[in-house]
Structures are given as C-alpha cells and as structure tokens.
Design a protein around this motif. Sequence first.
Motif, PDB file in Angstrom:
ATOM      1  N   LEU A 228      39.183  59.388 -94.081  1.00 43.78           N
ATOM      2  CA  LEU A 228      40.429  59.863 -94.679  1.00 43.78           C
ATOM      3  C   LEU A 228      40.559  61.366 -94.495  1.00 43.78           C
ATOM      4  N   GLN A 229      41.793  61.833 -94.398  1.00 36.27           N
ATOM      5  CA  GLN A 229      42.032  63.256 -94.153  1.00 36.27           C
ATOM      6  C   GLN A 229      41.551  64.133 -95.301  1.00 36.27           C
ATOM      7  N   ASN A 230      41.681  63.639 -96.529  1.00 42.33           N
ATOM      8  CA  ASN A 230      41.274  64.431 -97.691  1.00 42.33           C
ATOM      9  C   ASN A 230      39.844  64.140 -98.140  1.00 42.33           C
ATOM     10  N   GLN A 231      39.095  63.426 -97.295  1.00 45.35           N
ATOM     11  CA  GLN A 231      37.718  63.074 -97.631  1.00 45.35           C
ATOM     12  C   GLN A 231      36.793  64.264 -97.358  1.00 45.35           C
ATOM     13  N   THR A 232      36.109  64.734 -98.400  1.00 43.11           N
ATOM     14  CA  THR A 232      35.245  65.906 -98.265  1.00 43.11           C
ATOM     15  C   THR A 232      33.787  65.521 -98.029  1.00 43.11           C
ATOM     16  N   VAL A 233      33.357  64.403 -98.590  1.00 45.46           N
ATOM     17  CA  VAL A 233      31.974  63.932 -98.444  1.00 45.46           C
ATOM     18  C   VAL A 233      31.975  62.665 -97.604  1.00 45.46           C
ATOM     19  N   LEU A 234      31.256  62.697 -96.475  1.00 45.19           N
ATOM     20  CA  LEU A 234      31.203  61.544 -95.585  1.00 45.19           C
ATOM     21  C   LEU A 234      30.122  60.571 -96.032  1.00 45.19           C
ATOM     22  N   ASN A 235      30.486  59.303 -96.108  1.00 45.88           N
ATOM     23  CA  ASN A 235      29.536  58.254 -96.459  1.00 45.88           C
ATOM     24  C   ASN A 235      28.980  57.664 -95.170  1.00 45.88           C
ATOM     25  N   THR A 236      27.786  58.080 -94.797  1.00 42.20           N
ATOM     26  CA  THR A 236      27.195  57.623 -93.530  1.00 42.20           C
ATOM     27  C   THR A 236      26.772  56.156 -93.579  1.00 42.20           C
ATOM     28  N   MET A 237      26.787  55.556 -94.757  1.00 39.05           N
ATOM     29  CA  MET A 237      26.420  54.147 -94.886  1.00 39.05           C
ATOM     30  C   MET A 237      27.646  53.261 -95.084  1.00 39.05           C
ATOM     31  N   CYS A 238      28.822  53.783 -94.716  1.00 37.78           N
ATOM     32  CA  CYS A 238      30.055  53.034 -94.950  1.00 37.78           C
ATOM     33  C   CYS A 238      30.136  51.750 -94.135  1.00 37.78           C
ATOM     34  N   GLY A 239      29.342  51.665 -93.057  1.00 42.45           N
ATOM     35  CA  GLY A 239      29.382  50.470 -92.225  1.00 42.45           C
ATOM     36  C   GLY A 239      28.404  49.383 -92.634  1.00 42.45           C
ATOM     37  N   TYR A 240      27.585  49.657 -93.620  1.00 40.01           N
ATOM     38  CA  TYR A 240      26.556  48.695 -94.034  1.00 40.01           C
ATOM     39  C   TYR A 240      27.191  47.424 -94.600  1.00 40.01           C
TER      40      TYR A 240
END
Length: 235
Positions: free
Chosen positions: A177-189
């Motif tokens: 998302l454009q306003n996302q500040t913290v990336l969730n590297t496990m979002c694909g789990y």
Amino acid sequence: MCGYRTIKYTLFVFCYAFWVVSAVFIAVGIYAKIAKEKDVVDTLTVDPALLLIVLGSVMFLITFLGCFGALRNATCLLKTFLGILVAILLLQIAAGVVGYLFTDMVMERTEMLMMKAILRYREDQDLENAIDFIQKKFQCCGVESYKDWVHNVYFKCLPSNPSLEACGVPFSCCVHLQNQTVLNTMCGYGKQQLEKRSASKDIFTIGCLEMIVWWAKNNLLLVAGLTAGLLLLEV
C-alpha cells in the motif's frame, strides 16, 4: 571524399560505443559469475550471468570487426561485419515470423522456462532477483497463478515440509500500500491455502505470463518502435 569520411567515422563511433557496451556486459557477467557462492544453474537459458558473458562476447567480436575495419579501411573485415549484421537481421525477422505463426508453441515454451525458473528459486541469487523484479514490476505471482509456487521445494504445501515458507509465496508477490510505512516480509506466508478472493487482499494472484502478454499487447507501439529502432541500427 568528405561524405566518405563522414560515413567512415560515423560507423567507427557507433561500433566503438557498442564495443564499450559489450565489454561492460562481459565484465558484469564475469563479476556476477564469480560472486555466486554456488553455481547451481546449469543451463544457458536461466543463468543471467552466463547470458551476459555470451551476449557481450558476441557483441565484442562483431563490433570489433566493424570498428577496426572502418578505422583501417579493411574491406574484408567490413564485408564480414556487414554479412554478420545481415544474418542477424534475417534471423530476427525469421524469429518474429515464427513467433507469430506458432504463438501457442512459443507460449508453451515460455511457460515451461518460467516454471523451471520457479523450481530453482532460492538456489541462484541472480535468478531469484530476476523473478522478484518481474513479480514486482508486473504485479503478478507465479506463472499462471500464485499457486504455481507449490512446485518449489521451499514453498511446497506439505505437512512434511520443514520450511517456514511452506504453503506461502515470495515477498515480491505481496501487495504494498502507498501509505504503508512498515513492510511485512511474511505477508506471503500460508497464502497458497487461501482462495483467490481472500488471497488477493495481500498478494498478487494473477500469473506473470498473462500480465507480460497483457503488457506487450497494450504497449504494442512501444515494442514495435524499439524493434524497428534496433533493426535500423543494424542496417
């Protein structure tokens, strides 16, 4: 006489520019090949480093003929240079015609190569980076769908799979998302276990083959322009 000199030095400048580019290709390819911890890719079609070395070497040889032939007025070298360019031009035209006439076969072959790349994801850093770039660029995941990642040993959805990424997809498949500040590297789990509608909230679900074909059709003028420009440079 003046026109002859103009053509001569124009040819020399163009050949010299491509000669330098080919040397850069070779240097980058050799560096990438040496930098690998382990070379597990054994086919030319999926090893970007080897492709750069081969492409750079061929370009280096061809442009050297044109560059040296123009500088020294070597008729034999210039004829060889012209012959090679004509052969390359004919091969490109033939490849375009074959690709148009045998679209289904080309698509099937492309799909096979892309699936082979997915199988070797995580085994080769260059290949991994290339797949991640494609998935981010075209906002896609897998070849035909996000569930193609089940064929990779690290993402295989089996109870016996000890990998933390089992039943998941790479991070490059995730929707940011454009306003996302913290990336969730496990979002694909665990996303392979979800249906398309549920998974699409967090990851791209459309396959990369479909997205690349869609992009090519919608940018047909750009692709045609680049191809025509390349052919004009060769002529």
